[in-house]
Design an enzyme around this catalytic site. Structure first.
Site, short mmCIF file in Angstrom:
data_model
loop_
_atom_site.label_atom_id
_atom_site.label_comp_id
_atom_site.label_asym_id
_atom_site.label_seq_id
_atom_site.Cartn_x
_atom_site.Cartn_y
_atom_site.Cartn_z
N ASP A 126 112.16 64.86 4.15
CA ASP A 126 111.03 65.56 4.77
C ASP A 126 110.64 66.74 3.89
OD1 ASP A 126 109.59 67.52 6.40
OD2 ASP A 126 109.95 66.11 8.03
N THR B 89 104.26 58.29 17.57
CA THR B 89 103.19 57.37 17.13
C THR B 89 103.01 57.39 15.62
OG1 THR B 89 101.49 59.06 17.22
CG2 THR B 89 101.92 57.82 19.26
N ARG C 172 102.58 64.99 11.93
CA ARG C 172 102.73 63.60 12.36
C ARG C 172 103.44 63.56 13.71
NH1 ARG C 172 105.09 59.22 8.19
NH2 ARG C 172 107.03 60.01 9.02
N ASP D 154 110.38 70.29 5.61
CA ASP D 154 111.69 70.84 5.94
C ASP D 154 112.42 71.32 4.69
OD1 ASP D 154 111.42 70.51 8.64
OD2 ASP D 154 112.55 68.64 8.73
C1 PRP Z 1 104.38 65.19 6.19
C2 PRP Z 1 103.74 65.27 4.84
C3 PRP Z 1 102.38 64.70 5.09
C4 PRP Z 1 102.67 63.62 6.11
C5 PRP Z 1 102.71 62.30 5.42
O1 PRP Z 1 103.97 66.22 7.01
O2 PRP Z 1 103.71 66.56 4.32
O3 PRP Z 1 101.44 65.61 5.59
O4 PRP Z 1 103.95 63.91 6.67
O5 PRP Z 1 102.86 61.29 6.35
P1 PRP Z 1 101.70 60.25 6.67
O6 PRP Z 1 101.12 59.81 5.37
O7 PRP Z 1 102.43 59.14 7.39
O8 PRP Z 1 100.70 60.93 7.56
P2 PRP Z 1 104.60 66.46 8.47
O9 PRP Z 1 103.78 65.76 9.50
O10 PRP Z 1 106.06 66.14 8.44
O11 PRP Z 1 104.33 67.97 8.71
P3 PRP Z 1 104.90 69.26 7.90
O12 PRP Z 1 104.24 69.27 6.56
O13 PRP Z 1 104.47 70.38 8.77
O14 PRP Z 1 106.40 69.14 7.80
N1 URA Z 2 106.67 63.00 5.43
C1 URA Z 2 107.65 63.44 4.62
O1 URA Z 2 107.83 64.65 4.44
N2 URA Z 2 108.43 62.53 4.00
C2 URA Z 2 108.26 61.21 4.17
O2 URA Z 2 109.02 60.43 3.57
C3 URA Z 2 107.25 60.77 5.02
C4 URA Z 2 106.45 61.68 5.64
#
Ligand code: PRP
Ligand code: URA
Length: 209
Positions: free
Chosen positions: A200, A108, A104, A203
């Site tokens: 998150d 944005t 994400r 993380d």
């Molecule tokens: C997180 C999560 C989803 C996304 C959800 O990933 O694992 O993929 O955000 O958010 P959305 O529904 O608003 O798109 P992130 O982008 O943090 O990446 P990561 O898994 O690499 O930490």
């Molecule tokens: N991605 C995450 O990991 N947690 C949230 O709450 C939203 C997006």
């Protein structure tokens, strides 16, 4: 319109409550995400088709049941979706695994694609797309579109925690994809994090921050 199932199994609910706590460290968080994925997989595969199979036990012959129909695949959305793969494979060990890389954009909040590697026959498989979090729905909607562009016709989406905003966006964009949710939370905050959520997920699984 797609089916939305919030899984109310007590073990799933208990384990989700446990990992929400900020006190839970990465090792335990990872392990329990895997356990939740196994339990959710068990529930989400209830409708898989069966066929008769003849078996000779040490005692006699019988007609048992075995899975029939489409072969399966699991596709995690990187990174956090990786935390659910082993739990899924514990239940469906012959499934193939594809990977979709999306993150994400911090400003944005829209998904940015960086990787896609799928089984060559994924268009013939029933695909379980997994990601612990469905927040705005942007990542999931994009991942499902990437799979459709590769010819995949049969998909389900499974997440541990969802926000109502994400469920709505996903249903509007992909009304043909059933959604399995561990817990449906209240709303998104101003940074598009799920409230109350668990923070998150990526993380917490990988110990980054
Ligand atoms: C997180 C999560 C989803 C996304 C959800 O990933 O694992 O993929 O955000 O958010 P959305 O529904 O608003 O798109 P992130 O982008 O943090 O990446 P990561 O898994 O690499 O930490
Ligand atoms: N991605 C995450 O990991 N947690 C949230 O709450 C939203 C997006």
């Amino acid at each position: 319109m797609s089916k939305v199932q919030v899984m109310d199994h007590p073990l799933i609910q208990h384990k989700i409550s446990y990992i929400r706590s900020e006190e839970v460290g990465s090792k335990e968080f990872r392990e329990i995400v895997g356990e939740i994925a196994s339990l959710m997989c068990y529930e989400a595969t209830r409708d898989l088709k069966l066929e008769d199979v003849r078996i000779k036990t040490p005692i006699c012959e019988m007609v048992g049941k075995q899975l029939s129909g489409k072969k399966l695949a699991v596709v995690p959305i990187l990174r956090a979706g990786l935390g659910m793969v082993d739990g899924m494979l514990n239940m469906i060990p012959s499934a193939k695994v594809g990977h979709i890389g999306l993150y994400r954009d911090p400003e944005t909040y829209e998904p940015v694609e960086y990787y896609c590697k799928l089984p060559s026959d994924c268009d013939e498989r029933e695909v379980f797309v997994v990601d612990p979090m469905l927040a705005t729905g942007g990542s999931c909607v994009a991942a499902l579109q990437m799979l459709k562009d590769k010819g995949v016709k049969h998909m389900r989406f499974m997440c541990i925690i969802a926000a109502p905003e994400g469920v709505k966006r996903l249903q509007e964009a992909h009304p043909d994809v059933d959604i399995y949710i561990g817990a449906l939370d209240d709303h998104l905050n101003e940074h598009k994090y799920i409230v109350p959520g668990l923070g998150d997920a990526g993380d917490r699984i990988f110990g980054t921050k």
